[in-house]
Design a protein around this motif. Structure first.
Motif, mmCIF file in Angstrom:
data_model
loop_
_atom_site.group_PDB
_atom_site.id
_atom_site.type_symbol
_atom_site.label_atom_id
_atom_site.label_comp_id
_atom_site.label_asym_id
_atom_site.label_seq_id
_atom_site.Cartn_x
_atom_site.Cartn_y
_atom_site.Cartn_z
ATOM 1 N N LEU A 16 0.820 -1.196 0.000
ATOM 2 C CA LEU A 16 0.000 0.000 0.000
ATOM 3 C C LEU A 16 0.866 1.263 0.000
ATOM 4 O O LEU A 16 0.599 2.219 -0.735
ATOM 5 C CB LEU A 16 -0.933 -0.007 1.215
ATOM 6 C CG LEU A 16 -2.168 -0.911 1.114
ATOM 7 C CD1 LEU A 16 -2.747 -1.174 2.495
ATOM 8 C CD2 LEU A 16 -3.219 -0.298 0.196
ATOM 9 N N ILE A 17 1.902 1.258 0.824
ATOM 10 C CA ILE A 17 2.789 2.419 0.897
ATOM 11 C C ILE A 17 3.510 2.628 -0.429
ATOM 12 O O ILE A 17 3.613 3.762 -0.928
ATOM 13 C CB ILE A 17 3.805 2.247 2.042
ATOM 14 C CG1 ILE A 17 3.088 2.347 3.390
ATOM 15 C CG2 ILE A 17 4.914 3.308 1.965
ATOM 16 C CD1 ILE A 17 3.938 1.946 4.573
ATOM 17 N N ASN A 18 3.984 1.550 -1.030
ATOM 18 C CA ASN A 18 4.710 1.680 -2.292
ATOM 19 C C ASN A 18 3.795 2.046 -3.451
ATOM 20 O O ASN A 18 4.197 2.772 -4.369
ATOM 21 C CB ASN A 18 5.481 0.391 -2.577
ATOM 22 C CG ASN A 18 6.666 0.226 -1.637
ATOM 23 O OD1 ASN A 18 7.300 1.203 -1.258
ATOM 24 N ND2 ASN A 18 6.953 -1.002 -1.252
ATOM 25 N N ASP A 19 2.534 1.557 -3.426
ATOM 26 C CA ASP A 19 1.570 1.984 -4.451
ATOM 27 C C ASP A 19 1.282 3.472 -4.324
ATOM 28 O O ASP A 19 0.946 4.136 -5.313
ATOM 29 C CB ASP A 19 0.263 1.191 -4.324
ATOM 30 C CG ASP A 19 0.364 -0.201 -4.939
ATOM 31 O OD1 ASP A 19 1.431 -0.521 -5.509
ATOM 32 O OD2 ASP A 19 -0.611 -0.971 -4.840
ATOM 33 N N ALA A 20 1.423 4.001 -3.097
ATOM 34 C CA ALA A 20 1.246 5.436 -2.857
ATOM 35 C C ALA A 20 2.567 6.193 -2.989
ATOM 36 O O ALA A 20 2.652 7.361 -2.614
ATOM 37 C CB ALA A 20 0.649 5.670 -1.469
#
Length: 352
Positions: free
Chosen positions: A236-240
């Motif tokens: 989730l963090i990397n997609d953001a």
């Protein structure tokens, strides 16, 4: 000559039967687009849902299911998304359920208390005999599940928490669509949320400057547990485009690091996500050295408890399962506020 013809015929029939069986399996074995931990097989009479080593079969004459008891908050989230909260007749650990509809039903005695994380109230369950109980693979409750199954109660195991893709967790909605005769609605909801997620991700990946570095979680005892690169939280963090600091660390499940190891790598982190505290003062009182991090000094610390009750139940772990687009939008707003000027944080809030 006759023997040769007979042999050839038998071989042909054998391969024909084998091919027919393989074709049948290919028709009825259904794989998901993102989910890895669940599948179902289906024919004209029944559907069998498989989760790990567990499988549950429903006769299609039994469908739709209208009498359900739920042990997991994720089960409530899936049922609510399909507009079928009315099917829920009992829940476990009611204090730790955020969903206000369930809270109201418990207060009005429309929903029963059936147990908690350590035990199930067998007499209550068997007296009201649900068509199915939505559960997770909890070894503590295994003996209760066994007794219930011996008494004719179906247990449907939903272990969506094992999925490392946020859209994989969402995809379990399709399973609920099957047993509720709401397949079309489940697919529509899945595709709509998937499209929103991909759209938000595209905006961030194409326009986010990439000038952030993200730290997550806090100490538990003497250990700082952190997700690996392929874990849900890290994804989730990397997609953001949050540049999770420990992306390069390798481990099978989680990283178990000391404070010193984390501080060495993350002292210059620009953002700190999910510290599991209510305020900066509470963080510092718990462990004074948290104040050494740059993210703490600048106040860019965020927790996912904006929607929670007095017992600590968080909607992040309920609605968040079927709305990963909102989680991603929150993270995008936190990391790159200029990209989403009109968006207000939904699950997250900044610690003060």
């Amino acid at each position: 000559m006759f023997k040769k013809i007979l042999f050839a015929t038998l071989i042909s029939l054998t391969f024909s039967c084998k091919k027919s069986e393989e074709t049948k399996q290919n028709i009825y074995k259904t794989d998901f687009k993102y989910a890895k931990e669940i599948l179902y097989t289906e024919d004209e009479n029944s559907i069998t849902i498989k989760s790990g080593v567990n499988s549950t079969t429903f006769n299609k004459k039994e469908l739709p299911i209208t009498n359900i008891m739920v042990e997991t908050v994720s089960g409530i989230a899936f049922l609510d998304e399909l507009g079928t909260v009315s099917t829920i007749k009992g829940v476990a650990d009611s204090k730790y359920i955020y969903n206000p509809k369930i809270a109201a039903k418990i207060k009005n005695k429309e929903v029963l208390e059936i147990g908690n994380v350590n035990e199930l109230y067998l007499e209550v369950i068997l007296q009201h005999k649900p068509q199915v109980i939505i559960a997770s693979t909890n070894p503590v409750l295994a003996k209760y599940h066994q007794q219930l199954e011996q008494n004719g109660v179906k247990i449907l195991y939903i272990d969506e928490y094992l999925e490392n893709d946020p859209l994989g967790r969402l995809e379990y909605l399709k399973v609920f669509g099957k047993i509720l005769n709401k397949e079309d609605l489940a697919l529509q909801r899945f595709e709509k949320i998937e499209k929103k997620y991909d759209s938000i991700k595209s905006i961030i990946q194409n326009h986010g400057k990439g000038n952030v570095k993200t730290l997550v979680n806090t100490m538990f005892g003497d250990v700082w547990y952190l997700p690996t690169k392929n874990n849900l939280q890290a994804k989730l963090i990397n997609d953001a485009k949050g540049n999770y600091i420990f992306n390069d660390k390798q481990s099978e499940n989680t990283l178990n690091l000391s404070f010193e190891e984390v501080y060495t790598e993350a002292k210059n982190a620009t953002h700190w996500i999910n510290p599991n505290y209510n305020s900066l003062a509470q963080m510092k009182a718990s462990y004074p050295n948290y104040a050494w991090f740059d993210a703490y000094k600048t106040g860019k610390v965020y927790n996912s408890d904006k929607r929670s009750n007095i017992y600590g139940a968080k909607d992040y772990f309920e609605q968040g399962i079927i709305r990963p687009d909102l989680i991603l939008n929150d993270l995008g707003k936190i990391f790159y506020p200029d990209l989403f000027p009109k968006y207000n944080l939904y699950f997250y809030q900044q610690l003060k």
